[in-house]
Scaffold this motif. Structure first.
Motif, PDB file in Angstrom:
ATOM      1  N   PRO A  16      15.416  -5.038   0.889  1.00 13.25           N
ATOM      2  CA  PRO A  16      15.178  -3.991  -0.111  1.00 13.25           C
ATOM      3  C   PRO A  16      16.317  -2.990  -0.213  1.00 13.25           C
ATOM      4  N   ASN A  17      16.642  -2.622  -1.435  1.00 10.19           N
ATOM      5  CA  ASN A  17      17.671  -1.620  -1.746  1.00 10.19           C
ATOM      6  C   ASN A  17      19.060  -1.964  -1.229  1.00 10.19           C
ATOM      7  N   THR A  18      19.382  -3.255  -1.189  1.00 10.99           N
ATOM      8  CA  THR A  18      20.753  -3.644  -0.855  1.00 10.99           C
ATOM      9  C   THR A  18      21.356  -4.551  -1.925  1.00 10.99           C
ATOM     10  N   GLY A  19      20.631  -4.716  -3.053  1.00  6.31           N
ATOM     11  CA  GLY A  19      21.202  -5.446  -4.175  1.00  6.31           C
ATOM     12  C   GLY A  19      22.215  -4.567  -4.898  1.00  6.31           C
ATOM     13  N   LEU A  20      22.976  -5.174  -5.797  1.00 10.22           N
ATOM     14  CA  LEU A  20      24.038  -4.445  -6.502  1.00 10.22           C
ATOM     15  C   LEU A  20      24.018  -4.737  -7.991  1.00 10.22           C
ATOM     16  N   GLN A  44       0.811  -1.216   0.000  1.00  9.94           N
ATOM     17  CA  GLN A  44       0.000   0.000   0.000  1.00  9.94           C
ATOM     18  C   GLN A  44       0.846   1.268   0.000  1.00  9.94           C
ATOM     19  N   LYS A  45       1.893   1.273   0.815  1.00 11.77           N
ATOM     20  CA  LYS A  45       2.667   2.494   1.023  1.00 11.77           C
ATOM     21  C   LYS A  45       4.042   2.469   0.361  1.00 11.77           C
ATOM     22  N   GLY A  46       4.423   1.329  -0.187  1.00 13.73           N
ATOM     23  CA  GLY A  46       5.765   1.207  -0.747  1.00 13.73           C
ATOM     24  C   GLY A  46       6.721   0.610   0.272  1.00 13.73           C
ATOM     25  N   ILE A  47       7.729  -0.075  -0.238  1.00 22.46           N
ATOM     26  CA  ILE A  47       8.683  -0.758   0.638  1.00 22.46           C
ATOM     27  C   ILE A  47       9.648   0.247   1.260  1.00 22.46           C
ATOM     28  N   GLU A  48       9.666   0.259   2.587  1.00 22.22           N
ATOM     29  CA  GLU A  48      10.613   1.119   3.301  1.00 22.22           C
ATOM     30  C   GLU A  48      11.242   0.348   4.446  1.00 22.22           C
ATOM     31  N   THR A  49      12.562   0.454   4.549  1.00 28.58           N
ATOM     32  CA  THR A  49      13.308  -0.184   5.617  1.00 28.58           C
ATOM     33  C   THR A  49      14.375   0.780   6.108  1.00 28.58           C
ATOM     34  N   TYR A  50      15.166   0.321   7.019  1.00 27.72           N
ATOM     35  CA  TYR A  50      16.340   1.080   7.466  1.00 27.72           C
ATOM     36  C   TYR A  50      17.567   0.274   7.079  1.00 27.72           C
ATOM     37  N   TYR A  51      18.273   0.764   6.064  1.00 24.41           N
ATOM     38  CA  TYR A  51      19.435   0.066   5.494  1.00 24.41           C
ATOM     39  C   TYR A  51      19.093  -1.310   4.942  1.00 24.41           C
ATOM     40  N   LEU A  86      12.586  -2.002 -10.404  1.00 17.14           N
ATOM     41  CA  LEU A  86      11.561  -1.009 -10.101  1.00 17.14           C
ATOM     42  C   LEU A  86      10.238  -1.654  -9.700  1.00 17.14           C
ATOM     43  N   ASP A  87       9.495  -0.943  -8.827  1.00 17.97           N
ATOM     44  CA  ASP A  87       8.170  -1.429  -8.458  1.00 17.97           C
ATOM     45  C   ASP A  87       7.134  -0.870  -9.432  1.00 17.97           C
ATOM     46  N   ALA A  88       5.854  -1.092  -9.137  1.00 15.91           N
ATOM     47  CA  ALA A  88       4.786  -0.667 -10.042  1.00 15.91           C
ATOM     48  C   ALA A  88       4.740   0.850 -10.218  1.00 15.91           C
ATOM     49  N   GLN A  89       5.274   1.580  -9.237  1.00 17.36           N
ATOM     50  CA  GLN A  89       5.302   3.042  -9.308  1.00 17.36           C
ATOM     51  C   GLN A  89       6.578   3.567  -9.960  1.00 17.36           C
ATOM     52  N   GLY A  90       7.423   2.659 -10.420  1.00 16.23           N
ATOM     53  CA  GLY A  90       8.664   3.059 -11.060  1.00 16.23           C
ATOM     54  C   GLY A  90       9.756   3.456 -10.101  1.00 16.23           C
ATOM     55  N   ILE A  91       9.621   3.051  -8.833  1.00 15.47           N
ATOM     56  CA  ILE A  91      10.616   3.379  -7.812  1.00 15.47           C
ATOM     57  C   ILE A  91      11.548   2.193  -7.603  1.00 15.47           C
ATOM     58  N   ASN A  92      12.838   2.474  -7.554  1.00 10.67           N
ATOM     59  CA  ASN A  92      13.830   1.421  -7.356  1.00 10.67           C
ATOM     60  C   ASN A  92      13.770   0.939  -5.910  1.00 10.67           C
ATOM     61  N   ARG A  93      13.347  -0.293  -5.723  1.00  9.34           N
ATOM     62  CA  ARG A  93      13.283  -0.885  -4.386  1.00  9.34           C
ATOM     63  C   ARG A  93      14.314  -2.004  -4.229  1.00  9.34           C
ATOM     64  N   SER A  94      15.235  -2.112  -5.183  1.00  9.64           N
ATOM     65  CA  SER A  94      16.122  -3.275  -5.206  1.00  9.64           C
ATOM     66  C   SER A  94      17.589  -2.951  -4.962  1.00  9.64           C
ATOM     67  N   ARG A 149      14.107   9.136   2.677  1.00 11.32           N
ATOM     68  CA  ARG A 149      14.135  10.388   1.902  1.00 11.32           C
ATOM     69  C   ARG A 149      15.491  10.558   1.234  1.00 11.32           C
ATOM     70  N   GLN A 150      16.543  10.312   1.983  1.00 15.04           N
ATOM     71  CA  GLN A 150      17.894  10.422   1.439  1.00 15.04           C
ATOM     72  C   GLN A 150      18.140   9.361   0.368  1.00 15.04           C
ATOM     73  N   LEU A 151      17.641   8.149   0.624  1.00 16.08           N
ATOM     74  CA  LEU A 151      17.821   7.037  -0.317  1.00 16.08           C
ATOM     75  C   LEU A 151      17.191   7.359  -1.663  1.00 16.08           C
ATOM     76  N   HIS A 152      15.943   7.800  -1.641  1.00 13.68           N
ATOM     77  CA  HIS A 152      15.230   8.046  -2.898  1.00 13.68           C
ATOM     78  C   HIS A 152      15.774   9.263  -3.635  1.00 13.68           C
ATOM     79  N   LYS A 153      16.320  10.191  -2.916  1.00 13.99           N
ATOM     80  CA  LYS A 153      16.955  11.343  -3.556  1.00 13.99           C
ATOM     81  C   LYS A 153      18.150  10.881  -4.383  1.00 13.99           C
ATOM     82  N   LYS A 154      18.929   9.943  -3.822  1.00 12.18           N
ATOM     83  CA  LYS A 154      20.087   9.406  -4.536  1.00 12.18           C
ATOM     84  C   LYS A 154      19.647   8.520  -5.706  1.00 12.18           C
ATOM     85  N   LEU A 155      18.577   7.774  -5.500  1.00 10.47           N
ATOM     86  CA  LEU A 155      18.104   6.867  -6.540  1.00 10.47           C
ATOM     87  C   LEU A 155      17.688   7.612  -7.807  1.00 10.47           C
ATOM     88  N   THR A 156      17.101   8.795  -7.642  1.00  5.14           N
ATOM     89  CA  THR A 156      16.632   9.552  -8.807  1.00  5.14           C
ATOM     90  C   THR A 156      17.778  10.043  -9.676  1.00  5.14           C
TER      91      THR A 156
END
Length: 495
Positions: A386-390, A363-370, A454-462, A433-440
């Motif tokens: 999430p967001n620790t793949g390379l 519903q809200k998008g995947i969010e974690t801490y590191y 990318l997820d359905a909203q086009g946001i990098n969650r990987s 917030r910092q993560l997604h700023k860098k992702l863009t």
């Protein structure tokens, strides 16, 4: 059966085994590792298709504390990597802690007792102070629902579920997808089949593979003088780490790598019409970059045809493409990768207040801490979350950073005599917030393609949007102020 443990680890790939080793090395014995299959190995147990190999240099694709001087190739093949994992498990006597054929079906946080109640498909239950999920993302095969597939009377299987009992010799085979597995197994089966039709949706960028056998004298040197292997490993690390500049800093740098890839294609593909079909129209890096020396030659063999028209429908003994051409088929092999971003949808994890993790993320998008902890889900830790793949270096480096971080979190609980460790919501929000700023700013969103990153909203969650050494530095020490530490109600009364 019911059992109480301090730490419950899920999975026996590099992540799960690494966590188990870290627990043993630091004196923890009260833990169990649950594995859904009958043997350990994770990805390197499941993916046994012909030609399966790692696309990270062997000397970087191992634990830093367990270097392997016996690698036979610069890019190790699946059997050798799987043997490495089994050998490590035996060395640390991890099988004593592993429960095989035990698939986790759900976990629920007990707010009163401050423990996790974990259930399995076989009916066994566990109570654990902490749960570490080491399952990663590449474990649920992505099998497309092709129109009419239920009517198909031939053989169909995914590359991660390879049917070794099915003889492909003399068969008419359709391969769907041109991802990392397909470019490895297509060259291996091209000479055996009567006809191979490769259905490509999007061509990948492919670089030459700098592979070779490792000489006996090199193996002897690494074994006799371990420092030489560590020096070489460091060299490989920094060479690959420099690629982050094109991925995360300035995507225009990828143009240089694209020229290398195009030169590689031109040297192997003579037909300009075929080259046109194989040339990507997006910036290298926004989809997974592949390496191969034999994929392009395989596509030019007499029995192989590249189809870019797409699949309209599947019939009992054929596939009809969108141009209306019918292709007789005995077998369909899916080289379509895995569910990655949506691999978390299957999770049945309930945290504080009965909060459902999968529903919340959907519903809200995947969010974690590191990529390790999630607010509202105390004492739950993800490895390769999430967001620790390379896309540019070895995930084993990330895993080691994470298992050290988890170990420190467990120490923090013990040191404060706490029962619950929960990352603060404001800390997690600021990090994202910092993560997604860098992702863009990275190639994943500016490269002009869609991918499993990318997820359905086009946001990098990987993918981690930066240098791995920065991730290592930022997770080197756990900050107690980032978390809320709480004791169970009974503990507070006794105190």
């Amino acid at each position: 059966m019911h059992r109480e443990v301090k730490v419950l680890v899920v999975g026996t790939g590099f992540a799960g085994l690494g966590m188990a080793i870290e627990l043993k090395r630091t004196g923890e014995r009260d833990f169990v590792v649950l594995e859904k299959a009958g043997d350990l190995g994770g990805t390197w147990r499941d993916n046994s298709y012909p030609g399966c190999a790692c696309d990270v240099p062997s000397h970087m694709y191992s634990y830093s504390f367990e270097l392997n001087p016996k690698w036979s190739r610069m890019f190790a093949k699946q059997p050798e990597i799987w043997d490495y994992l089994k050998r490590i498990a035996d060395k640390y006597r991890l099988r004593d802690h592993i429960r095989f054929n035990t698939k986790v079906s759900g976990a629920k946080w007990d707010e009163g007792a401050k423990v996790w109640h974990v259930k399995t498909e076989g009916g066994d239950t566990y109570t654990a102070k902490a749960v570490v999920a080491g399952v990663g993302a590449l474990h649920i095969p992505n099998i497309p629902n092709l129109p009419g597939i239920d009517e198909f009377e031939g053989k169909a299987f995914h590359s991660a579920q390879w049917d070794h009992d099915y003889d492909l010799k003399g068969k008419k085979v359709a391969v769907v997808g041109t991802g990392a597995s397909a470019i490895q197994f297509v060259p291996q089966i091209a000479d055996d089949v009567e006809k191979l039709t490769l259905f490509q949706r999007t061509p990948p960028w492919i670089l030459p593979k700098t592979d070779r056998s490792i000489n006996t004298w090199e193996q002897k040197l690494f074994r006799a003088v371990p420092a030489t292997q560590r020096l070489y490993r460091n060299f490989v690390y920094w060479m690959r780490e420099s690629n982050v500049l094109g991925f995360a800093v300035n995507p225009k740098i990828m143009e240089f790598a694209q020229k290398i890839a195009k030169r590689h294609m031109h040297s192997q593909v003579r037909d300009p019409r075929l080259r046109a079909k194989l040339t990507p129209d997006y910036t290298m890096g926004c989809k997974r970059v592949l390496i191969s020396n034999d994929y392009y030659p395989a596509l030019q063999k007499r029995a192989v045809t590249l189809n870019t028209d797409g699949i309209a429908e599947v019939k009992a003994h054929s596939i009809v493409d969108k141009a209306g051409v019918e292709h007789e088929v005995d077998a369909i092999i899916y080289g379509t990768g895995f569910h990655v971003v949506d691999s978390f949808d299957y999770l049945d994890i309930q945290g504080k207040g009965g909060k459902d993790l999968a529903k919340s993320w959907k519903q809200k998008g995947i969010e974690t801490y590191y990529g390790i902890t999630v607010s509202g889900f105390p004492n739950l830790f993800f490895l390769l979350g999430p967001n620790t793949g390379l896309g540019h270096n070895s995930v084993i480096f990330m895993i080691e950073s994470q298992i050290r971080y988890v170990r420190q979190c467990l120490n923090l609980l013990d040191r404060h005599r706490a029962d619950e460790l929960d990352v603060r919501p404001d800390v997690q929000a600021r990090f994202n917030r910092q993560l997604h700023k860098k992702l863009t700013k990275g190639v994943w969103t500016q490269g002009g393609c869609t991918s499993w990153y990318l997820d359905a909203q086009g946001i990098n969650r990987s993918v981690w949007p930066g240098a791995t050494w920065r991730y290592w530095m930022r997770t080197k020490n756990v900050k107690a102020e980032d978390f809320t530490l709480t004791r169970a109600r009974k503990a507070r009364v006794d105190a």
